[in-house]
Design a protein around this motif. Structure first.
Motif, short mmCIF file in Angstrom:
data_model
loop_
_atom_site.label_atom_id
_atom_site.label_comp_id
_atom_site.label_asym_id
_atom_site.label_seq_id
_atom_site.Cartn_x
_atom_site.Cartn_y
_atom_site.Cartn_z
N PHE A 203 -7.40 -7.61 -6.81
CA PHE A 203 -6.41 -6.64 -6.35
C PHE A 203 -6.11 -5.60 -7.42
CE2 PHE A 203 -6.16 -9.32 -2.78
CZ PHE A 203 -5.53 -8.61 -1.77
N SER A 204 -6.24 -5.98 -8.66
CA SER A 204 -6.09 -5.00 -9.75
C SER A 204 -7.18 -3.95 -9.67
CB SER A 204 -6.12 -5.72 -11.10
OG SER A 204 -6.06 -4.78 -12.16
N LYS A 205 -8.42 -4.37 -9.40
CA LYS A 205 -9.54 -3.42 -9.29
C LYS A 205 -9.41 -2.55 -8.03
CE LYS A 205 -12.13 -3.19 -12.02
NZ LYS A 205 -12.02 -2.51 -13.33
N LEU A 206 -8.87 -3.13 -6.97
CA LEU A 206 -8.63 -2.33 -5.76
C LEU A 206 -7.56 -1.27 -6.02
CD1 LEU A 206 -8.71 -5.13 -3.02
CD2 LEU A 206 -10.50 -3.44 -3.50
N GLU A 207 -6.51 -1.65 -6.73
CA GLU A 207 -5.47 -0.68 -7.11
C GLU A 207 -6.06 0.42 -7.97
OE1 GLU A 207 -2.34 -2.77 -9.03
OE2 GLU A 207 -1.88 -4.03 -7.29
N GLU B 185 1.69 -14.62 -1.91
CA GLU B 185 1.77 -13.96 -3.21
C GLU B 185 2.32 -12.54 -3.08
OE1 GLU B 185 1.27 -15.20 -6.17
OE2 GLU B 185 0.52 -17.17 -5.50
N LYS B 186 3.27 -12.18 -3.94
CA LYS B 186 3.89 -10.86 -3.86
C LYS B 186 2.91 -9.74 -4.18
CE LYS B 186 8.76 -11.99 -4.63
NZ LYS B 186 9.97 -11.72 -5.44
N PHE B 187 1.96 -9.99 -5.11
CA PHE B 187 1.03 -8.92 -5.45
C PHE B 187 0.10 -8.56 -4.29
CE2 PHE B 187 -1.50 -12.65 -6.63
CZ PHE B 187 -2.78 -12.32 -6.21
N ILE B 188 0.07 -9.42 -3.27
CA ILE B 188 -0.69 -9.12 -2.05
C ILE B 188 0.26 -8.66 -0.94
CG2 ILE B 188 -2.20 -10.04 -0.25
CD1 ILE B 188 -3.23 -12.06 -2.31
N CYS B 189 1.27 -9.47 -0.66
CA CYS B 189 2.18 -9.18 0.47
C CYS B 189 3.03 -7.93 0.22
CB CYS B 189 3.09 -10.38 0.72
SG CYS B 189 2.22 -11.91 1.11
N ASP B 190 3.44 -7.71 -1.01
CA ASP B 190 4.30 -6.57 -1.33
C ASP B 190 3.68 -5.68 -2.41
OD1 ASP B 190 6.36 -7.56 0.39
OD2 ASP B 190 6.94 -8.97 -1.18
N GLY B 191 2.37 -5.77 -2.56
CA GLY B 191 1.68 -5.02 -3.62
C GLY B 191 1.39 -3.59 -3.23
N THR B 192 0.65 -2.91 -4.09
CA THR B 192 0.35 -1.49 -3.87
C THR B 192 -0.94 -1.25 -3.08
OG1 THR B 192 -0.75 -1.37 -6.03
CG2 THR B 192 1.58 -0.77 -5.95
N VAL B 193 -1.72 -2.31 -2.87
CA VAL B 193 -2.90 -2.15 -2.01
C VAL B 193 -2.42 -2.06 -0.57
CG1 VAL B 193 -5.05 -3.20 -1.20
CG2 VAL B 193 -4.42 -3.37 -3.61
N LYS C 190 -19.39 0.99 0.58
CA LYS C 190 -18.54 0.64 -0.56
C LYS C 190 -17.09 1.03 -0.29
CE LYS C 190 -22.49 1.25 -3.64
NZ LYS C 190 -23.05 1.95 -4.82
N SER C 191 -16.61 0.59 0.85
CA SER C 191 -15.21 0.80 1.23
C SER C 191 -14.55 -0.56 1.44
CB SER C 191 -15.10 1.65 2.50
OG SER C 191 -15.63 2.94 2.29
N ALA C 192 -13.21 -0.55 1.47
CA ALA C 192 -12.47 -1.80 1.63
C ALA C 192 -11.31 -1.60 2.59
CB ALA C 192 -11.95 -2.28 0.28
N ILE C 193 -10.86 -2.71 3.18
CA ILE C 193 -9.66 -2.69 3.99
C ILE C 193 -9.01 -4.07 3.92
CG2 ILE C 193 -10.85 -3.36 6.13
CD1 ILE C 193 -8.87 -1.46 7.60
N LEU C 194 -7.69 -4.07 3.91
CA LEU C 194 -6.90 -5.31 3.88
C LEU C 194 -6.10 -5.42 5.17
CD1 LEU C 194 -5.79 -7.81 2.33
CD2 LEU C 194 -4.02 -6.28 1.41
N TYR C 195 -6.37 -6.48 5.94
CA TYR C 195 -5.64 -6.71 7.19
C TYR C 195 -4.59 -7.82 6.97
CZ TYR C 195 -9.16 -4.20 10.00
OH TYR C 195 -9.99 -3.26 10.55
N PRO C 196 -3.34 -7.57 7.30
CA PRO C 196 -2.33 -8.63 7.27
C PRO C 196 -2.38 -9.45 8.55
CG PRO C 196 -1.32 -6.58 7.93
CD PRO C 196 -2.77 -6.26 7.68
N PRO C 197 -1.64 -10.54 8.63
CA PRO C 197 -1.62 -11.35 9.85
C PRO C 197 -1.18 -10.55 11.07
CG PRO C 197 -0.64 -12.55 8.04
CD PRO C 197 -0.85 -11.16 7.54
#
Length: 255
Positions: free
Chosen positions: A135-139, A83-91, A52-59
């Motif tokens: 992304f809200s739930k991840l935050e 999208e800014k909430f992904i590219c510049d978000g808090t996750v 139950k872990s997560a990771i976000l990889y950018p390009p």
């Protein structure tokens, strides 16, 4: 814009599964959520993560992960986005973290898979909404982890005070040690333990003083110094204020 390339949930791999890809021209994002113990290698640092872990990889970032001492099961989604909430978000990117509401997030992967498979005029809008919710739930998970870390740090601080109440504890020193403002420390400490940090220091100093007075013949001046008081008069006044007796009277009552 969010353009899904592929999304799957409950993807299961055999023991010793390892995925590695190092393509500097990769232009898509990857969000990965694990069901089982896993590892991630990022900049030559290995992270061992619980289920139950997560990771976000950018390009363009190398992908290197797999199962840890078990089979590997995960939900994942490859996508393009600006999208800014992904590219510049808090996750954060490239930092694995534990998830608070795994079942809810897992359900969102199912919904995204369904919406991406079927075609209707609301598809684009719905996918964006599901991503925003994801992304809200991840935050929220990150916030929950931060709160837990702060509580652990507070507990550690309180144990240090208990073990050495005679130390020169001050609010600025304690706040600095926890990397927070003095006002936030005061509020968080009181809300967590039901007492202000300095009142807690005083209570622990007086508890130590009582033990000295009951079980030793050490002078009151030495007791005051050992309990963090710079002069015996201040110690005596504070002791009587909280116990109703002077240190000498308190010791005599146990003689």
């Amino acid at each position: 814009m969010v353009d899904i390339i592929y999304v799957q949930y409950n993807t299961t791999h055999d023991n010793n599964f390892i995925y590695y890809e190092d393509d500097p021209d990769r232009d898509w994002w990857l969000l990965l959520v694990t069901h089982t113990p896993s590892f991630f290698i990022i900049n030559d640092k290995k992270y061992i993560m619980p289920p139950k872990s997560a990771i976000l990889y950018p390009p363009s970032v190398p992908l290197h992960y797999g199962g840890h001492e078990s089979y590997f099961k995960n939900d994942w989604i490859r996508f393009y986005t600006d999208e800014k909430f992904i590219c510049d978000g808090t996750v954060p990117t490239c930092i694995p973290f534990e998830i608070k509401e795994f079942s809810f997030i897992h359900h969102l992967f199912k919904q995204l898979a369904s919406e991406n498979f079927f075609y209707n005029k609301y598809k684009t809008k719905t996918i964006i909404s599901l991503f925003e919710l994801m992304f809200s739930k991840l935050e929220e998970s990150l916030s929950f982890r931060s709160e837990n870390t702060q509580i652990k740090n507070l507990l550690s601080l309180r144990l240090d005070i208990k073990n050495d109440p005679g130390f020169d504890w001050t609010i600025p020193y304690m706040a600095d040690s926890l990397h927070m403002s003095t006002g936030y420390l005061h509020t968080l400490y009181r809300d967590t333990f039901g007492i202000t940090c300095m009142d807690d220091v005083i209570q622990m100093r007086l508890a130590l003083a009582k033990d000295y007075l009951q079980h030793s013949s050490v002078s009151i001046q030495t007791i005051a110094q050992n309990c963090g008081y710079k002069n015996v008069e201040h110690f005596s006044r504070q002791f009587k204020k909280h116990t109703g007796k002077s240190p000498r009277e308190y010791r005599k009552s146990f003689s």
